[in-house]
Design an enzyme around this catalytic site. Structure first.
Site, PDB file in Angstrom:
ATOM      1  N   HIS A 152       6.563  -8.130 -19.920  1.00 42.08           N
ATOM      2  CA  HIS A 152       7.182  -6.749 -20.066  1.00 42.08           C
ATOM      3  C   HIS A 152       8.605  -7.020 -20.707  1.00 42.08           C
ATOM      4  CE1 HIS A 152       9.390  -3.414 -18.754  1.00 42.08           C
ATOM      5  NE2 HIS A 152      10.244  -3.706 -17.776  1.00 42.08           N
ATOM      6  N   TYR A 168      13.648   2.518 -19.334  1.00 40.43           N
ATOM      7  CA  TYR A 168      14.654   2.531 -18.350  1.00 40.43           C
ATOM      8  C   TYR A 168      15.757   1.581 -18.649  1.00 40.43           C
ATOM      9  CZ  TYR A 168      12.850  -2.032 -16.633  1.00 40.43           C
ATOM     10  OH  TYR A 168      12.612  -3.578 -16.668  1.00 40.43           O
ATOM     11  N   ASP A 220     -14.688   7.202   8.770  1.00 40.08           N
ATOM     12  CA  ASP A 220     -15.468   8.127   9.440  1.00 40.08           C
ATOM     13  C   ASP A 220     -16.939   8.127   8.906  1.00 40.08           C
ATOM     14  OD1 ASP A 220     -14.730   9.625   7.169  1.00 40.08           O
ATOM     15  OD2 ASP A 220     -15.370  11.253   7.994  1.00 40.08           O
TER      16      ASP A 220
END
Length: 812
Positions: free
Chosen positions: A224, A255, A541
Site C-alpha cells: 500500500h 487519505y 440457534d
C-alpha cells in the site's frame, strides 16, 4: 510468575497489546519473541501511518477501535503521547459519497460514538487546505486521530515487563513444536522456549508461522502506497506534529495526515501488489525494514494529481519520499482470531491493523484467560469461520486483492462478490438458470433471490417500490413471490444452510450438554434450540432432528457450529460429527397448498396427524428417498425435504410438476427474508450474536432450565432477571421507506439502539425492522424514528409476530 507458559510470536502493536492485557489479568509466565529489534521490529507496525478512523459497518470492529483509542490516549512514553486526538474528517466530492457519509454517520451513531455531518464550509474551517470548490460536505468523528504505533508498542512493553513478561528481540522463529496434537514450545535460532500456549501475532508473516502447525491462514500481504511531502509553504512554522484532523478523500482512494510542515499521503487506488509471506525479506536482508518495498512512482502519479486538486497548497510542494508498505488483507476484511482447529494451544491474532490492535489484545486476553471474550462479540473474527473452499490459495488471493481495490468503495449490503464464481451450486442450479434466477452468493453457494420467470406474477399486485438505495439488487418479483407463497405454494432452495450429522452411542448425551433445549426425545422429534457460550451469550440457534436412536441431523448456521461441536467431542470416541452439506440438498415446500402438492406423491401419511409440526420422518417422494421435517421459516404449512445431491434434481422436478397446476411458484431468498420477518423469526449473526442472551433476543422459549446442566446454564440463571435491552419489532407505514439494517434508532433526538434485519412485509403491507432497544422503549405503540441516510423514518414498536400469531397456518 503465574498462569500457563505462553509464547507470543511477534512484538508489533498486536503482540505488545496482548502481552500487556494478558499480564494485567495475572498471566505473567509470558515470553514475546520477534525477529527484529524492539520496539520497531520491522513489521507493518513500524511503518504504519497511524490513522485511526473508528467508523465501520461492523459494531465489533468499531468497538475494537474505540477501545484502542481509549487505551492509547492513556499511554505515553516519557511524556510523549501515544495518540494525537485531532479528530477524523471524511469529505465527499460527489453526491453519492455525501449520501454514503450520511450512511456512515448512521453506523457510528448506532454504535454509540459521537459524530456529525459537516457542510463544505465547516470542512474547510477544520482543514483549511481543503479546496472549498471541490467538497460537498463531510463526516467528523472528534475522537479519531493519529496512533503513534511504535510508541504504543514501547509503552505496552514497559507495562508488561514490569509484571514479569519477557521480550526477546532478534529471535527468529524456526518452528512451533508439538506433541500429540498440542503445542509444546517454540524453536528459535537462539534456542527452544517451552510453552503451553503459543499465540501467533506475526502479522504479514502469519501464514508462514501458521503453516508450522499445518494451519492454512487465509491472509495476503499487500503493498500500500504511503508518501511524504516536503515542506508545504502554507504550513510553514507548524511546530506540532498534527493540528488538523486526519483526512479521508475516499472518492479518490486517498487519505492524509499532518507531519509538522508536511503531509503524509496514503493511496489505495493503485493496482493490487500481493506478495507471499515466504518472499518477504528477513530483517537483516532488508535495506530499511522487511515490510517496506520500493516506492513505485508511476503508481502514485494519479494520487499526486488528485492531491493537488483537493489540497491546492500542495502544488507548491514535492513528494520527497515514499514506500510501498506491506500489511494484511483477508477475504472478508475481518481479523483472524482464535485457536487452531487441529493443534491445541496454538492461537492466532492476525490481520489486525493498528486501528483495532489494543481492542484485539484485550479480546484475546479475555478469551485465553476466561475461556470466552466478554467485552466484544467475536463471531465475525473467529479464524474457524471459513468453509473449506474459502481457504484455497486461488480464492484467498482473488478475494484479498478485490478487497484492496474496494477498500474505499461504496458497497451495498447485498453487493455481489467477485471472482471466483460460481463455486458451489445446488443440484437445482440448471433449473434455476432456466427460470432466470438472480443469484447472490451465500457461503460460496449460488442462491437465487428471485426468478425472472415470475415477472408475470407482478401484474395486478400492489408491490411498492422502495427508495433508490434499497431498490438495488431488488425486484418487484420479490413481493409477488412472497404473496404467492402465502396464497398457494412455493419451492425454496435451502441447500446453502449448513447441515451436520451427529452420531454414535454418546450422541444424545453430547447434544444435551451443548443445547439449551431437550433434544434427547423420541425418534422423529425436531427441536429448535440454542448453543450458548459459558457466559450465557448465544453462539448459535439450531434445529436438532433425532432420526434414529444414535443419529441426529443438525441444522446449523455455519462452520463455527461445526468447530464448536468438534471442540467438545468426548475423548472416548463415542460421538462423531461430520458436515453433510456438500453431499445433500434441501427444498423448502411451503404454503397453504403444500400438502396438496406432497401427499399424492408418496405413500407416507403427511396429514396433520401423520406428521405433526416439528416432527421428522423418512419417506419416498416419487422415487426419491427424503428426510422430511415439518418446519417452516416463512410461517406457512410445509416441510424441509432433504435428499442426497445425486437425487436432488429428480426431487425438484417431481415437486415442480405437482406444484405448477396448483399455481405454485419457485421463490427466492428475497421473498424468504420478508416472510420470516413477518413471522418474527430471528437470524443468528444479524439479529442476535454472542453478546446477547436468549431472554434479550426473544428466544427464551428455547431454554429449558429444568434440564440437566448445559454450557452457559449457570450464567443464564444469573442473567435471566436482568434484561435491560430487547430485540424489538418495529413497523414502518411509509411503503417507500425500506431500511436495510445497521441504522440508528432514535427516541426524539437521542440515539437509543440500532436496526438488525429489515424488509418490506408484502402480506401485512408495512415495512418491518427489528432493532435492539432499551427494555423501557419496547412497549407496543411506542413511536420511534430510524435514521436512514439524511432522513428520519417514522416507526412504531409492534406486537410480534406480525403474521399468524395463533400459529394456525403452521399447524394446519
Amino acid at each position: 510468575m503465574a498462569g500457563p507458559r505462553v509464547v507470543i510470536i511477534g512484538a508489533g502493536v498486536v503482540g505488545a497489546a496482548l502481552a500487556d492485557e494478558i499480564s494485567a489479568r495475572g498471566w505473567t509466565e509470558v515470553t514475546v519473541v520477534d525477529q527484529g529489534p524492539l520496539p520497531a521490529t520491522g513489521g507493518s507496525t513500524s511503518h504504519a501511518p497511524g490513522l485511526v478512523f473508528q467508523t465501520n459497518s461492523s459494531k465489533t470492529m468499531t468497538e475494537l477501535a474505540r477501545y484502542t483509542v481509549e487505551k492509547f490516549c492513556s499511554l505515553d512514553v516519557d511524556g510523549k503521547p501515544c495518540f494525537l486526538q485531532v479528530g477524523g474528517l471524511e469529505v465527499a466530492t460527489t453526491p453519492e459519497r455525501l449520501a454514503e457519509l450520511h450512511r456512515r454517520h448512521g453506523w457510528i451513531t448506532a454504535w454509540g460514538i459521537e459524530s456529525r455531518i459537516l457542510t463544505a464550509d465547516e470542512c474547510v474551517e477544520l482543514h483549511p487546505l481543503v479546496n472549498r470548490d471541490k467538497v460537498l460536505g463531510g463526516l467528523l468523528v472528534p475522537t479519531d486521530g493519529l496512533a503513534k504505533a511504535v510508541l504504543a508498542v514501547e509503552a505496552q512493553i514497559r507495562r508488561a515487563t514490569e509484571r514479569g513478561v519477557r521480550f526477546l528481540a532478534r529471535h527468529e522463529v524456526l518452528d512451533v513444536l508439538t506433541a500429540d496434537g498440542e503445542v509444546t514450545g517454540v524453536r528459535t535460532d537462539q534456542g527452544d522456549l517451552e510453552a503451553d500456549i503459543v499465540v501467533c501475532c506475526a502479522g504479514i508473516w502469519g501464514p508462514k508461522i501458521a503453516r508450522m502447525v499445518g494451519m492454512n491462514l487465509p491472509l495476503t500481504p499487500l503493498a500500500h502506497q504511503l508518501a511524504w511531502t516536503g515542506p508545504v509553504p502554507a504550513l510553514a512554522g507548524q511546530t506540532e506534529e498534527a493540528v488538523r484532523p486526519i483526512l479521508r478523500h475516499q472518492d479518490a482512494d486517498l487519505y492524509y495526515r499532518d507531519r509538522f510542515d508536511g503531509l503524509g499521503i496514503g493511496y489505495y487506488g493503485h493496482r493490487p501488489m500481493p506478495i507471499s509471506a515466504d518472499d518477504i525479506l528477513s530483517v537483516d536482508e532488508a535495506d530499511e525494514m522487511p515490510s517496506i518495498l520500493k516506492f513505485t512512482e508511476e503508481d502514485f502519479e494519479p494520487a499526486w494529481t488528485e492531491t493537488q486538486s483537493l489540497l491546492p497548497a500542495t502544488q507548491e510542494a514535492k513528494v520527497e519520499e515514499g514506500i510501498n508498505g506491506l500489511f494484511s488483507f483477508t477475504t472478508d476484511n475481518f481479523p483472524l482470531l482464535g485457536e487452531s482447529p487441529d493443534v491445541k494451544g496454538f492461537w492466532v491474532a492476525e490481520a489486525v491493523w493498528v486501528t483495532h490492535s489494543a481492542g484485539v489484545g484485550r479480546a484475546m486476553a479475555e478469551w485465553l484467560v476466561d475461556g470466552h471474550c466478554s467485552s466484544f462479540d467475536l463471531h465475525e473474527c473467529d479464524v474457524n469461520r471459513f468453509e473449506p473452499h474459502q481457504l484455497s490459495p486461488e480464492y484467498v488471493l482473488a478475494r484479498d486483492c478485490q478487497n484492496f481495490v474496494e477498500v474505499y468503495d461504496i458497497l451495498h449490503p447485498l453487493q455481489p462478490s467477485g471472482d471466483p464464481r460460481p463455486i458451489r451450486t445446488s443440484p437445482f442450479h440448471s433449473r434455476q438458470q432456466e427460470l432466470g434466477a438472480f443469484f447472490l452468493e451465500a457461503n460460496g453457494w449460488e442462491r437465487p433471490h428471485w426468478y425472472e420467470a415470475n415477472a408475470k406474477l407482478v401484474e395486478g399486485r400492489s408491490i411498492p417500490t422502495p427508495n433508490d438505495w434499497a431498490a438495488q439488487f431488488w425486484s418487484p418479483i420479490v413481493g409477488a413471490e412472497a404473496q404467492v407463497t402465502r396464497e398457494t405454494v412455493a419451492m425454496y432452495d435451502m441447500t446453502a444452510l449448513k447441515r451436520l450429522e451427529v452420531s454414535g452411542p454418546g450422541s444424545a448425551e453430547f447434544l444435551e450438554r451443548l443445547c439449551t433445549g431437550k433434544v434427547a426425545k423420541s425418534v422423529g422429534s425436531v427441536t429448535y434450540t440454542l448453543l450458548l457460550d459459558h457466559d450465557g451469550g448465544i453462539r448459535s440457534d439450531i434445529t436438532v432432528a433425532r432420526l434414529a436412536r444414535d443419529l441426529f441431523q443438525v441444522g446449523a448456521n455455519g462452520n463455527l457450529d461445526l468447530d464448536w461441536f468438534t471442540r467438545h467431542l468426548p475423548a472416548d470416541g463415542t460421538v462423531q460429527v461430520r458436515d453433510i452439506t456438500p453431499g445433500t440438498c434441501c427444498i423448502g415446500l411451503w404454503g397453504p397448498l403444500a400438502r396438496k402438492v406432497l401427499q399424492p406423491l408418496t405413500d407416507e401419511d403427511f396429514t396433520n396427524d401423520g406428521l405433526k409440526y416439528f416432527r421428522a420422518k423418512r419417506a419416498y417422494i416419487g422415487s426419491v428417498p427424503v428426510t422430511a421435517m415439518r418446519l417452516s421459516y416463512v410461517g406457512e404449512l410445509g416441510w424441509e425435504l432433504y435428499t442426497t445431491a445425486d437425487q436432488g434434481l429428480k426431487l425438484w422436478d417431481t415437486l415442480w410438476q405437482a406444484a405448477k397446476p396448483l399455481g405454485g411458484v419457485i421463490a427466492g431468498r428475497g421473498a424468504f427474508n420478508s416472510l420470516r420477518l413477518e413471522k418474527g423469526y430471528r437470524s443468528f449473526g444479524t439479529d442476535m450474536t454472542y453478546e446477547h442472551d436468549p431472554y434479550e433476543a426473544g428466544v427464551g422459549f428455547a431454554v429449558k432450565l429444568d434440564k440437566d446442566d448445559f454450557i452457559g446454564k449457570a450464567a443464564l440463571e444469573r442473567r435471566k432477571e436482568n434484561v435491560r435491552r430487547k430485540l424489538t419489532c418495529l413497523t414502518i407505514d411509509d411503503p417507500h421507506a425500506v431500511v436495510l439494517g445497521k441504522e440508528p434508532v432514535y427516541d426524539g433526538g437521542r440515539a437509543v439502539g440500532y436496526v438488525t434485519s429489515a424488509a418490506y412485509g408484502y402480506t401485512i403491507d408495512k415495512g418491518i425492522a427489528y432493532a435492539w432497544l432499551p427494555a423501557d422503549l419496547t412497549t407496543p405503540g411506542t413511536p420511534l424514528q430510524i435514521g436512514y441516510f439524511d432522513q428520519r423514518v417514522e416507526a412504531v414498536v409492534a406486537e410480534e409476530p406480525l403474521f399468524d400469531p395463533t400459529m394456525s397456518r403452521l399447524r394446519g
